[in-house]
Design an enzyme around this catalytic site. Structure first.
Site, PDB file in Angstrom:
ATOM      1  N   THR A  85       0.625 -53.146 -12.327  1.00  0.00           N
ATOM      2  CA  THR A  85       0.328 -54.371 -11.591  1.00  0.00           C
ATOM      3  C   THR A  85       0.026 -55.542 -12.514  1.00  0.00           C
ATOM      4  O   THR A  85       0.495 -56.650 -12.297  1.00  0.00           O
ATOM      5  CB  THR A  85      -0.882 -54.117 -10.676  1.00  0.00           C
ATOM      6  OG1 THR A  85      -0.568 -53.009  -9.849  1.00  0.00           O
ATOM      7  CG2 THR A  85      -1.193 -55.301  -9.804  1.00  0.00           C
ATOM      8  N   THR A 161      -3.003 -48.604 -14.106  1.00  0.00           N
ATOM      9  CA  THR A 161      -4.338 -48.023 -14.246  1.00  0.00           C
ATOM     10  C   THR A 161      -4.360 -46.493 -14.140  1.00  0.00           C
ATOM     11  O   THR A 161      -5.247 -45.854 -14.688  1.00  0.00           O
ATOM     12  CB  THR A 161      -5.286 -48.607 -13.181  1.00  0.00           C
ATOM     13  OG1 THR A 161      -4.697 -48.436 -11.895  1.00  0.00           O
ATOM     14  CG2 THR A 161      -5.541 -50.076 -13.430  1.00  0.00           C
ATOM     15  N   ASP A 162      -3.381 -45.909 -13.435  1.00  0.00           N
ATOM     16  CA  ASP A 162      -3.460 -44.474 -13.141  1.00  0.00           C
ATOM     17  C   ASP A 162      -3.595 -43.604 -14.390  1.00  0.00           C
ATOM     18  O   ASP A 162      -4.358 -42.642 -14.397  1.00  0.00           O
ATOM     19  CB  ASP A 162      -2.207 -44.012 -12.366  1.00  0.00           C
ATOM     20  CG  ASP A 162      -2.242 -44.432 -10.912  1.00  0.00           C
ATOM     21  OD1 ASP A 162      -3.152 -45.193 -10.525  1.00  0.00           O
ATOM     22  OD2 ASP A 162      -1.346 -44.006 -10.145  1.00  0.00           O
ATOM     23  N   LYS A 238     -10.701 -43.013 -14.961  1.00  0.00           N
ATOM     24  CA  LYS A 238     -10.551 -43.764 -13.713  1.00  0.00           C
ATOM     25  C   LYS A 238     -11.217 -42.935 -12.627  1.00  0.00           C
ATOM     26  O   LYS A 238     -10.733 -41.862 -12.280  1.00  0.00           O
ATOM     27  CB  LYS A 238      -9.062 -43.989 -13.397  1.00  0.00           C
ATOM     28  CG  LYS A 238      -8.831 -44.783 -12.108  1.00  0.00           C
ATOM     29  CD  LYS A 238      -7.354 -45.093 -11.874  1.00  0.00           C
ATOM     30  CE  LYS A 238      -7.174 -45.833 -10.557  1.00  0.00           C
ATOM     31  NZ  LYS A 238      -5.789 -46.221 -10.289  1.00  0.00           N
TER      32      LYS A 238
HETATM   33  N1  GLU Z   1       0.332 -46.232  -9.935  1.00  0.00           N
HETATM   34  C1  GLU Z   1       0.363 -47.535 -10.504  1.00  0.00           C
HETATM   35  C2  GLU Z   1       0.134 -47.470 -12.017  1.00  0.00           C
HETATM   36  O1  GLU Z   1      -0.769 -46.851 -12.493  1.00  0.00           O
HETATM   37  C3  GLU Z   1      -0.660 -48.372  -9.843  1.00  0.00           C
HETATM   38  C4  GLU Z   1      -0.565 -49.818 -10.170  1.00  0.00           C
HETATM   39  C5  GLU Z   1      -1.475 -50.177 -11.316  1.00  0.00           C
HETATM   40  O2  GLU Z   1      -2.509 -49.566 -11.501  1.00  0.00           O
HETATM   41  O3  GLU Z   1      -1.122 -51.084 -12.028  1.00  0.00           O
HETATM   42  O4  GLU Z   1       0.906 -48.028 -12.744  1.00  0.00           O
END
Ligand code: GLU
Length: 415
Positions: A85, A161-162, A238
């Protein structure tokens, strides 16, 4: 219809409006929606209308034609994008298909970054972080190393973030860094009023300019826009699916915090300082390592997952236990040359297999105790150790030694 056109695509009951990206293929159109997300639409079944041709200049020659003047008084921060994101905020113009973006792109996306640093930009990947791989960790570590060698005063890595904690751990083992290397991300996309992207990006740049020459994760410290925590990459987790303050240092307070208003950094513990280490890169990893969680009802046949693997990390119960039926199979694995490392599924504390019979039997079977190393970090560390150690004994020794703040030294669980 060309990349950079603003288009409307209708498919069945759904209508999308956005900028057409060059990553579109014969089968699919890829649109960058206003919120920053990319969406794929099957060409065959879509009705497409060009609303505004060439609204975005995509993939132009970024490098060297920036209109943002270089300021000799400011440090230079390299921004490396891997996706997620946060990166979709910055990748709007480039569509994240060009290998580089410049200061102008960065400032157009996050104007609050103006005046904080000179920027260089580089795209290593454009993925959701669940698609991260050890190969991309190697590319990322190399890119960070090259930026440091090229004179960056700090590096910010934009990441989903995952799996940020795994990538931060990987870089903590692969790199010796004389400057801060700061991972940051965003739990809420840029189109939402509650987005955390601007504050996280600004704090990450401030952290990259600081004296904290370590691999760090910079994310919201609270639900408010008041401060960011700076976590050691090897100790962070996380812990919430959606909250802005989802990231926590396990077992203690974060290494440092940065106040968004004053930009003051409060440091809680000793850390490697700017210039203390010479830059070094050991990017080799043995990717073939498994992480297996033991829970009641899982039989020893689950261990077959590791039969052809180079190494296994177990997330055991409590102090580091599994059903006693597992122990003979573990012994066979160890005897066949596959190191088996024990961690705990308790969030806090360290494994100690000298307390109960099961633990003592596991030690006799040859398991290696990883202390309070987090299970995910232990997996990455074992990948690194297997590729860099000369012998099984050295892998064993490495897993019991703190390399990057992942393992605290206390050996008694109740002290
Ligand atoms: N699953 C996505 C990722 O980790 C979620 C969006 C985010 O955290 O940026 O890339």
């Amino acid at each position: 219809m060309n990349a950079g056109d603003r288009v409307r695509a209708r498919r069945a009951d759904t209508t999308y409006e956005g900028v057409l990206l060059p990553s579109s293929s014969e089968e699919h159109l890829v649109l960058k929606l206003d919120g920053g997300y990319n969406v794929g639409v099957e060409r065959e079944h879509a009705e497409v209308e060009v609303l505004d041709p060439g609204v975005y200049e995509i993939g132009g020659e970024s490098e060297g034609d920036s209109e943002v003047a270089f300021d000799d008084d400011l440090p230079t921060v390299s921004l490396i994008s891997t996706g997620g994101t946060i990166a979709s905020t910055v990748d709007y113009r480039t569509g994240a298909v060009t290998a580089q973006f410049d200061a102008e792109d960065v400032l157009r996306a996050v104007p609050d970054l103006a005046g904080l640093a000179n920027y260089r930009g580089r795209v290593v990947a454009n993925i959701l972080s669940e698609n991260m791989t050890p190969e991309i960790w190697r590319d990322l570590a190399r890119a960070v190393f090259e930026e440091i060698e090229a004179g960056a005063d700090g590096v910010v890595v934009m990441h989903g973030t995952d799996t940020m904690q795994f990538s931060a751990s990987a870089l903590a083992f692969m790199l010796d860094t004389p400057v801060p290397v700061v991972f940051t991300g965003s739990q809420r996309s840029a189109d939402r009023p509650s987005s955390d992207n601007v504050m996280n990006a600004v704090c990450a740049v401030e952290a990259a300019k600081s004296d904290l020459a370590e691999v760090l994760v910079c994310m919201h410290a609270t639900e408010s826009d008041d401060r960011c925590a700076l976590h050691r990459g090897s100790r962070v987790r996380k812990n919430h699916t959606s909250r802005r303050d989802a990231f926590e240092t396990v077992g203690r307070k974060p290494l440092a915090e940065i106040d968004y208003g004053s930009r003051e950094i409060t440091v809680r513990r000793e850390h490697a300082t700017r210039g203390e280490r010479d830059p070094a890169l050991s990017p080799d990893l043995e990717a073939d390592v498994e992480l297996l969680k033991y829970t009641p009802g899982t039989g020893p046949e689950a261990l077959s997952i590791a039969e052809d693997s180079a190494g296994l990390v177990i997330e055991g119960t409590g102090l580091g236990h599994v059903h006693t039926d597992w122990i003979p199979r573990i012994e066979e694995l160890v005897e066949s040359g596959t190191p088996v490392v024990m961690t705990s599924q308790c969030i806090e504390g360290r494994v100690c297999d000298r307390v109960y019979d099961t633990g003592r039997d596991l030690l006799e079977a040859g398991t290696i105790e990883a202390g309070d190393t987090l299970p995910g970090t232990a997996k990455v560390k074992l990948m690194w150790a297997l590729a860099n150690a000369e012998s099984v004994a050295e892998v064993d020794e490495t897993m019991r030694t703190d390399l990057a703040g992942e393992l605290t030294e206390r050996s008694v669980p109740w002290s």
